[in-house]
Motif scaffolding. Structure first.
Motif, PDB file in Angstrom:
ATOM      1  N   THR A  33      -6.792  38.862 -21.497  1.00  0.00           N
ATOM      2  CA  THR A  33      -6.971  39.676 -22.689  1.00  0.00           C
ATOM      3  C   THR A  33      -5.922  40.780 -22.630  1.00  0.00           C
ATOM      4  OG1 THR A  33      -9.345  39.245 -22.689  1.00  0.00           O
ATOM      5  CG2 THR A  33      -8.579  41.174 -23.935  1.00  0.00           C
ATOM      6  N   VAL A  34      -5.124  40.894 -23.676  1.00  0.00           N
ATOM      7  CA  VAL A  34      -4.027  41.854 -23.679  1.00  0.00           C
ATOM      8  C   VAL A  34      -4.366  43.042 -24.575  1.00  0.00           C
ATOM      9  CG1 VAL A  34      -1.592  42.208 -24.304  1.00  0.00           C
ATOM     10  CG2 VAL A  34      -2.302  40.063 -23.221  1.00  0.00           C
ATOM     11  N   ASP A  35      -4.266  44.236 -23.993  1.00  0.00           N
ATOM     12  CA  ASP A  35      -4.337  45.485 -24.750  1.00  0.00           C
ATOM     13  C   ASP A  35      -2.889  45.920 -24.926  1.00  0.00           C
ATOM     14  OD1 ASP A  35      -4.568  48.021 -25.801  1.00  0.00           O
ATOM     15  OD2 ASP A  35      -5.831  48.813 -24.183  1.00  0.00           O
ATOM     16  N   ASN A  36      -2.368  45.688 -26.109  1.00  0.00           N
ATOM     17  CA  ASN A  36      -0.956  45.889 -26.392  1.00  0.00           C
ATOM     18  C   ASN A  36      -0.726  47.325 -26.859  1.00  0.00           C
ATOM     19  OD1 ASN A  36       1.680  45.249 -26.707  1.00  0.00           O
ATOM     20  ND2 ASN A  36       1.383  43.899 -28.451  1.00  0.00           N
ATOM     21  N   CYS A  37      -0.126  48.150 -25.999  1.00  0.00           N
ATOM     22  CA  CYS A  37       0.071  49.568 -26.295  1.00  0.00           C
ATOM     23  C   CYS A  37       1.543  49.834 -26.570  1.00  0.00           C
ATOM     24  CB  CYS A  37      -0.420  50.415 -25.125  1.00  0.00           C
ATOM     25  SG  CYS A  37      -0.285  52.183 -25.406  1.00  0.00           S
ATOM     26  N   ASN A  38       1.920  49.760 -27.845  1.00  0.00           N
ATOM     27  CA  ASN A  38       3.288  50.054 -28.257  1.00  0.00           C
ATOM     28  C   ASN A  38       3.353  51.553 -28.521  1.00  0.00           C
ATOM     29  OD1 ASN A  38       5.653  50.534 -29.732  1.00  0.00           O
ATOM     30  ND2 ASN A  38       5.642  48.475 -30.591  1.00  0.00           N
ATOM     31  N   LEU A  39       3.907  52.288 -27.559  1.00  0.00           N
ATOM     32  CA  LEU A  39       3.895  53.747 -27.626  1.00  0.00           C
ATOM     33  C   LEU A  39       4.580  54.286 -28.878  1.00  0.00           C
ATOM     34  CD1 LEU A  39       4.577  54.430 -23.852  1.00  0.00           C
ATOM     35  CD2 LEU A  39       2.417  54.785 -25.078  1.00  0.00           C
ATOM     36  N   TYR A  40       5.675  53.655 -29.297  1.00  0.00           N
ATOM     37  CA  TYR A  40       6.371  54.105 -30.512  1.00  0.00           C
ATOM     38  C   TYR A  40       5.526  53.838 -31.757  1.00  0.00           C
ATOM     39  CZ  TYR A  40      10.736  55.070 -28.051  1.00  0.00           C
ATOM     40  OH  TYR A  40      11.689  55.595 -27.220  1.00  0.00           O
TER      41      TYR A  40
END
Length: 193
Positions: A33-40
């Motif tokens: 399970t991926v928690d995708n954290c795109n900071l921008y």
């Protein structure tokens, strides 16, 4: 396994964004399970304010301004960082993430003046980095990003957790072939993560 992927590429059409997509695809192929954290894209504020710094050691109040990011970190079983290296360091947004989120009481505890890891929920750590310079130049400069990942961050997660560091050096002179080869390596590696 829940994997927090920190993504620090501002341009969705860049090679770095392609590396991010292949990393996520590999992790999903492996069943994570991926928690995708795109900071921008999330508009993360990397600036540690005067008040943040004054309250840095005030556990648990120090986490209030970044609570949602702390929660995601504490819920993860693994952490993967996908980022370029700029001037032999992390982009400011990623450096600011570590300064503002990896706080006392979150990433570590001070016990009798000694640092103790707190992110023992993180059982695997990996980084996918791109460098403009050749490997020999980064070696001569000490390769600070590699040391931060393999030493500092590793010291704050589960002891003896495996760490992978994948880097494409010399991007300034890379070729379609070298970039394609590295993309495949990244996807294959994370399909086995």
């Amino acid at each position: 396994m829940r994997v927090l992927v920190l993504h620090a590429h501002p341009d969705d059409s860049s090679y770095g964004a392609a590396l991010h997509r292949e990393t996520v695809a590999g992790l999903e192929t492996a069943g994570h399970t991926v928690d995708n954290c795109n900071l921008y894209a999330e508009g993360f504020d990397p600036v540690m304010s005067y008040q943040d710094r004054i309250g840095y050691y005030e556990v648990p109040d120090n986490r209030r301004a970044v609570e949602s990011y702390v929660r995601r970190l504490e819920e993860a079983n693994a952490l993967v960082i996908v980022s370029p290296v700029w001037t032999l360091g992390f982009p400011a947004i990623l450096k600011g993430y570590f300064d503002r989120v990896w706080l006392p009481g979150v990433a570590f505890a001070l016990v009798n003046g000694r640092v103790r890891p707190k992110l023992t929920n993180i059982t695997k750590l990996a980084a996918v980095m791109t460098y403009g310079a050749p490997r020999v130049h980064t070696l001569l400069a000490g390769d600070p990003p590699r040391k931060v990942v393999k030493r500092l961050l590793r010291s704050q997660i589960r002891p003896m957790a495996p760490v992978q560091y994948l880097a494409h050096y010399d991007m300034d002179r890379s070729t379609d072939r070298s970039r394609a080869r590295f993309l495949k390596k990244v996807k294959d590696r994370f399909a086995q993560f």
